[in-house]
Each structure stands twice: as structure tokens, then as C-alpha cells.
Write a protein that holds these residues in place. Structure first.
Motif, PDB file in Angstrom:
ATOM      1  N   TYR A  38       0.848  -1.211   0.000  1.00  0.00           N
ATOM      2  CA  TYR A  38       0.000   0.000   0.000  1.00  0.00           C
ATOM      3  C   TYR A  38       0.878   1.254   0.000  1.00  0.00           C
ATOM      4  CZ  TYR A  38      -3.955  -3.039   0.573  1.00  0.00           C
ATOM      5  OH  TYR A  38      -4.906  -4.011   0.338  1.00  0.00           O
ATOM      6  N   ARG A  39       2.013   1.154   0.684  1.00  0.00           N
ATOM      7  CA  ARG A  39       2.953   2.290   0.683  1.00  0.00           C
ATOM      8  C   ARG A  39       3.540   2.500  -0.715  1.00  0.00           C
ATOM      9  NH1 ARG A  39       5.035   4.081   5.701  1.00  0.00           N
ATOM     10  NH2 ARG A  39       3.936   3.101   7.431  1.00  0.00           N
ATOM     11  N   ALA A  40       3.793   1.404  -1.424  1.00  0.00           N
ATOM     12  CA  ALA A  40       4.362   1.518  -2.775  1.00  0.00           C
ATOM     13  C   ALA A  40       3.379   2.231  -3.713  1.00  0.00           C
ATOM     14  CB  ALA A  40       4.715   0.130  -3.316  1.00  0.00           C
ATOM     15  N   VAL A 112      -7.635  -0.293  -5.570  1.00  0.00           N
ATOM     16  CA  VAL A 112      -6.268  -0.555  -5.091  1.00  0.00           C
ATOM     17  C   VAL A 112      -6.265  -1.858  -4.289  1.00  0.00           C
ATOM     18  CG1 VAL A 112      -4.446   0.261  -3.515  1.00  0.00           C
ATOM     19  CG2 VAL A 112      -5.587   1.879  -5.061  1.00  0.00           C
ATOM     20  N   ARG A 113      -7.237  -2.002  -3.407  1.00  0.00           N
ATOM     21  CA  ARG A 113      -7.291  -3.185  -2.546  1.00  0.00           C
ATOM     22  C   ARG A 113      -7.464  -4.456  -3.373  1.00  0.00           C
ATOM     23  NH1 ARG A 113      -6.917  -1.417   2.375  1.00  0.00           N
ATOM     24  NH2 ARG A 113      -6.747  -3.584   2.992  1.00  0.00           N
ATOM     25  N   ARG A 114      -8.348  -4.387  -4.375  1.00  0.00           N
ATOM     26  CA  ARG A 114      -8.612  -5.573  -5.195  1.00  0.00           C
ATOM     27  C   ARG A 114      -7.331  -6.057  -5.856  1.00  0.00           C
ATOM     28  NH1 ARG A 114     -12.459  -3.735  -8.981  1.00  0.00           N
ATOM     29  NH2 ARG A 114     -13.674  -2.958  -7.246  1.00  0.00           N
ATOM     30  N   ARG A 134      -3.595  -5.500   7.633  1.00  0.00           N
ATOM     31  CA  ARG A 134      -4.799  -5.086   8.358  1.00  0.00           C
ATOM     32  C   ARG A 134      -5.973  -6.021   8.098  1.00  0.00           C
ATOM     33  NH1 ARG A 134      -1.116  -2.164   8.960  1.00  0.00           N
ATOM     34  NH2 ARG A 134      -1.012  -0.001   9.632  1.00  0.00           N
ATOM     35  N   ASP A 135      -5.957  -6.674   6.937  1.00  0.00           N
ATOM     36  CA  ASP A 135      -7.114  -7.474   6.508  1.00  0.00           C
ATOM     37  C   ASP A 135      -6.690  -8.882   6.118  1.00  0.00           C
ATOM     38  OD1 ASP A 135      -5.588  -6.760   4.330  1.00  0.00           O
ATOM     39  OD2 ASP A 135      -7.297  -6.484   2.974  1.00  0.00           O
ATOM     40  N   ILE A 136      -5.563  -9.347   6.642  1.00  0.00           N
ATOM     41  CA  ILE A 136      -5.044 -10.643   6.183  1.00  0.00           C
ATOM     42  C   ILE A 136      -5.930 -11.791   6.689  1.00  0.00           C
ATOM     43  CG2 ILE A 136      -2.985 -12.109   5.952  1.00  0.00           C
ATOM     44  CD1 ILE A 136      -2.762  -9.172   4.838  1.00  0.00           C
ATOM     45  N   THR A 183      -4.509   8.965  13.578  1.00  0.00           N
ATOM     46  CA  THR A 183      -5.309   9.245  12.380  1.00  0.00           C
ATOM     47  C   THR A 183      -5.393   8.011  11.501  1.00  0.00           C
ATOM     48  OG1 THR A 183      -4.527  11.517  12.416  1.00  0.00           O
ATOM     49  CG2 THR A 183      -5.547  10.799  10.378  1.00  0.00           C
ATOM     50  N   ARG A 184      -4.234   7.330  11.341  1.00  0.00           N
ATOM     51  CA  ARG A 184      -4.249   6.120  10.502  1.00  0.00           C
ATOM     52  C   ARG A 184      -5.132   5.041  11.110  1.00  0.00           C
ATOM     53  NH1 ARG A 184       0.566   3.266   8.753  1.00  0.00           N
ATOM     54  NH2 ARG A 184       1.957   4.278  10.232  1.00  0.00           N
ATOM     55  N   ASP A 185      -5.042   4.866  12.430  1.00  0.00           N
ATOM     56  CA  ASP A 185      -5.901   3.878  13.110  1.00  0.00           C
ATOM     57  C   ASP A 185      -7.362   4.160  12.774  1.00  0.00           C
ATOM     58  OD1 ASP A 185      -3.712   2.885  14.411  1.00  0.00           O
ATOM     59  OD2 ASP A 185      -4.244   3.669  16.390  1.00  0.00           O
ATOM     60  N   ILE A 187      -8.746   5.978  10.243  1.00  0.00           N
ATOM     61  CA  ILE A 187      -9.119   5.746   8.823  1.00  0.00           C
ATOM     62  C   ILE A 187      -9.127   4.244   8.523  1.00  0.00           C
ATOM     63  CG2 ILE A 187      -8.592   6.235   6.395  1.00  0.00           C
ATOM     64  CD1 ILE A 187      -7.170   8.792   7.274  1.00  0.00           C
ATOM     65  N   ASP A 188      -8.107   3.535   8.994  1.00  0.00           N
ATOM     66  CA  ASP A 188      -7.999   2.095   8.696  1.00  0.00           C
ATOM     67  C   ASP A 188      -9.162   1.302   9.307  1.00  0.00           C
ATOM     68  OD1 ASP A 188      -5.620   2.761   7.460  1.00  0.00           O
ATOM     69  OD2 ASP A 188      -4.322   1.929   9.025  1.00  0.00           O
ATOM     70  N   SER A 189      -9.635   1.735  10.478  1.00  0.00           N
ATOM     71  CA  SER A 189     -10.694   0.951  11.137  1.00  0.00           C
ATOM     72  C   SER A 189     -12.093   1.348  10.696  1.00  0.00           C
ATOM     73  CB  SER A 189     -10.665   1.097  12.660  1.00  0.00           C
ATOM     74  OG  SER A 189      -9.426   1.375  13.133  1.00  0.00           O
ATOM     75  N   THR A 190     -12.229   2.528  10.089  1.00  0.00           N
ATOM     76  CA  THR A 190     -13.589   2.965   9.748  1.00  0.00           C
ATOM     77  C   THR A 190     -13.859   2.952   8.246  1.00  0.00           C
ATOM     78  OG1 THR A 190     -12.820   5.253   9.781  1.00  0.00           O
ATOM     79  CG2 THR A 190     -13.879   4.439  11.790  1.00  0.00           C
ATOM     80  N   ARG A 191     -12.865   2.599   7.423  1.00  0.00           N
ATOM     81  CA  ARG A 191     -13.109   2.605   5.972  1.00  0.00           C
ATOM     82  C   ARG A 191     -14.144   1.538   5.624  1.00  0.00           C
ATOM     83  NH1 ARG A 191      -7.296   0.276   5.210  1.00  0.00           N
ATOM     84  NH2 ARG A 191      -7.751  -1.921   5.508  1.00  0.00           N
ATOM     85  N   GLU A 192     -14.794   1.750   4.466  1.00  0.00           N
ATOM     86  CA  GLU A 192     -15.889   0.858   4.100  1.00  0.00           C
ATOM     87  C   GLU A 192     -15.375  -0.509   3.645  1.00  0.00           C
ATOM     88  OE1 GLU A 192     -19.188   2.015   1.107  1.00  0.00           O
ATOM     89  OE2 GLU A 192     -18.977   3.551   2.682  1.00  0.00           O
TER      90      GLU A 192
HETATM   91  O1   DC Z   1       1.676  -1.727   8.087  1.00  0.00           O
HETATM   92  P1   DC Z   1       1.939  -0.307   7.593  1.00  0.00           P
HETATM   93  O2   DC Z   1       1.845   0.715   8.688  1.00  0.00           O
HETATM   94  O3   DC Z   1       3.193  -0.194   6.810  1.00  0.00           O
HETATM   95  O4   DC Z   1       0.735  -0.025   6.587  1.00  0.00           O
HETATM   96  C1   DC Z   1       0.573   1.199   5.945  1.00  0.00           C
HETATM   97  C2   DC Z   1      -0.887   1.476   5.650  1.00  0.00           C
HETATM   98  O5   DC Z   1      -1.352   0.582   4.635  1.00  0.00           O
HETATM   99  C3   DC Z   1      -1.847   1.326   6.812  1.00  0.00           C
HETATM  100  O6   DC Z   1      -2.045   2.549   7.505  1.00  0.00           O
HETATM  101  C4   DC Z   1      -3.122   0.864   6.158  1.00  0.00           C
HETATM  102  C5   DC Z   1      -2.703   0.213   4.874  1.00  0.00           C
HETATM  103  N1   DC Z   1      -2.803  -1.253   4.874  1.00  0.00           N
HETATM  104  C6   DC Z   1      -4.020  -1.804   4.575  1.00  0.00           C
HETATM  105  O7   DC Z   1      -4.993  -1.077   4.393  1.00  0.00           O
HETATM  106  N2   DC Z   1      -4.147  -3.151   4.467  1.00  0.00           N
HETATM  107  C7   DC Z   1      -3.101  -3.956   4.671  1.00  0.00           C
HETATM  108  N3   DC Z   1      -3.250  -5.276   4.545  1.00  0.00           N
HETATM  109  C8   DC Z   1      -1.841  -3.406   5.011  1.00  0.00           C
HETATM  110  C9   DC Z   1      -1.733  -2.033   5.128  1.00  0.00           C
END
Ligand code: DC
Length: 229
Positions: A38-40, A112-114, A134-136, A183-185, A187-192
Motif C-alpha cells: 500500500y505504501r508503494a 487498489v485493494r482488489r 490489516r485485513d489478512i 489518524t491512521r488507526d 481511517i484504517d478501522s472505519t473505511r468501508e
Molecule cells: O503496516 P503499515 O503501517 O506499513 O501499513 C501502511 C498502511 O497501509 C496502513 O495505515 C493501512 C494500509 N494497509 C491496509 O490497508 N491493508 C493492509 N493489509 C496493510 C496495510
């Protein structure tokens, strides 16, 4: 010995990758850092001015996703696989605060996720893999044999990250890092699409007061019990 899939999810800067790398090394498994993927994409979006302060041209990023080719190459010296974007090693470039500030909005995009989830599932086809993200355990490998969900207080995590960034020579305040982490927590936890949630069958580890060795050992014990069955 039977090979399994190990999914490690959790909030940012919980030390997932440190634990995952050590597990992979001990078990002789492949380690995949999905956050790096995702960073890339975020690094690519920044380079092409699809995202920046106050703007995000989502459509343009989505239209150009076919041009984003992410690969990993094992670095013998470092002992883990570094991430490449279209053949260029970007391992260091994706660990900056700039990328950290824009990655969560990029990771909300379903397109992007797909693309990334498809690639991740292919990488885990043969098992013998430790993947963190986050979603493994919920989306990428819902059938993973072992799922770990790592947590720690926001302050503990910000402190770890702050030290890491300082060591890399990045100048910023602890408050800025704490703000980025929370902030990342959020967005990451509330995204659809595929929000960060603990899978029902994941084992939760709060590692605020635990050493790396203790965490690795307790996970290895779980794996040994599982593999013996
Ligand atoms: O693990 P990290 O902090 O390097 O991840 C960066 C961002 O990528 C994180 O804030 C959310 C996203 N991410 C994600 O949505 N799903 C994943 N499987 C891994 C990371």
C-alpha cells in the motif's frame, strides 16, 4: 513438516513486521509485508502528483493502476525481502512520514485493494507464508491456520515509531508521530472496504509490555501445537 499460513493483523506500529520477520526466519517461511505494498502505491501516487497536500485525484490513480508493478526481492544482507516499484528498489522511500501521511486514504480505494489482495493471495498459494497487514485474517486469507491480532496503546506505538524515525534521521516531533498513528488507526478501522477488525478466530496479543522474544516464542508454541495435531 506441514506448512501453514500465518496472518498477522493489527494497528499501525504494533511491531507486526518485526515479529513476522522473525517467525518467517525461524520457520523458513516467506514473509510478506502488505503495508509495503500500500505504501508503494502511495509512493507512486505522490511521484505522479495524484495525491498531495489538499488534493487526491483518485480517478487518475485508478486509471493508472495497471502501470503499478510491485515486486519483492530477498536481500541476503538484510535478511528480508525489499519492495520494488516497476523494477526500482523503493524500500527506504516508502518509510517516510510523507508516505505514512497519505497511505491510509490510498488504502481506502477498493480498486487498489482488489489489485493488491489478488497478488497477496497468489503469493500465499503454496502456504509456508507469514503475512502482516490489516485485513489478512479477514479478507486475504480467511482460512489461515493461525491468525494473530496485535494491539498496544497508541502512546507505546507512537514512541516506538518516533525512535525508529529518529534513527533514520527524520526530524519530527513525538506529537506529530502520535497524530499520524491515531489518524491512521481511525481511517484504517472505519473505511468501508475491508476495515481493520479482529477476525473472530484471531488470537489477540497486547504487546505493550512484552519483549520481542517473548512474543515470538509464544507464537512459535502455538504453531508447534498446531503442526503436531
Ligand atoms: O503496516 P503499515 O503501517 O506499513 O501499513 C501502511 C498502511 O497501509 C496502513 O495505515 C493501512 C494500509 N494497509 C491496509 O490497508 N491493508 C493492509 N493489509 C496493510 C496495510
Amino acid at each position: 513438516m506441514k506448512k501453514i499460513v500465518i496472518a498477522i493483523d493489527g494497528f499501525s506500529s504494533t511491531g507486526k513486521s518485526t515479529i513476522a520477520k522473525q517467525l518467517a526466519k525461524t520457520l523458513n517461511y516467506v514473509y510478506v509485508d502488505t503495508g509495503a505494498m500500500y505504501r508503494a502505491v502511495t509512493y507512486y501516487a505522490l511521484k505522479n502528483d495524484f495525491i498531495g497536500d489538499g488534493f487526491f485525484h483518485e480517478e487518475q490513480l485508478i486509471e493508472n493502476l495497471d502501470d503499478v508493478n510491485i515486486t519483492f526481492k530477498f536481500n541476503e544482507t538484510l535478511g528480508f525481502a525489499e519492495v520494488y516499484l516497476n523494477g526500482e528498489n523503493i524500500e527506504k522511500d516508502i518509510r517516510t512520514m510523507e508516505v505514512s501521511s497519505f497511505v491510509s486514504p490510498v488504502a481506502t480505494l477498493s480498486e487498489v485493494r482488489r489489485k493488491l489482495v489478488e497478488q497477496q493471495q497468489l503469493m500465499g498459494k503454496e502456504k509456508g507464508i507469514v503475512m502482516d497487514g490489516r485485513d489478512i485474517g479477514t479478507v486475504v486469507f480467511p482460512d489461515a491456520e493461525l491468525k494473530i491480532f496485535m494491539t498496544a496503546s497508541a502512546e507505546t506505538r507512537a514512541e516506538r515509531r518516533y525512535k525508529e524515525l529518529l534513527e533514520r534521521g527524520q526530524k519530527l516531533s513525538y506529537e506529530e508521530v502520535l497524530e499520524n498513528v491515531t489518524t491512521r488507526d481511525y481511517i484504517d478501522s472505519t473505511r468501508e472496504d475491508s476495515p481493520l477488525v479482529k477476525a473472530d478466530d484471531a488470537i489477540e496479543i497486547d504487546n505493550s509490555g512484552l519483549t520481542i522474544e517473548a512474543q515470538v516464542q509464544s507464537i512459535l508454541n502455538l504453531i508447534n501445537q498446531m503442526i503436531e495435531k
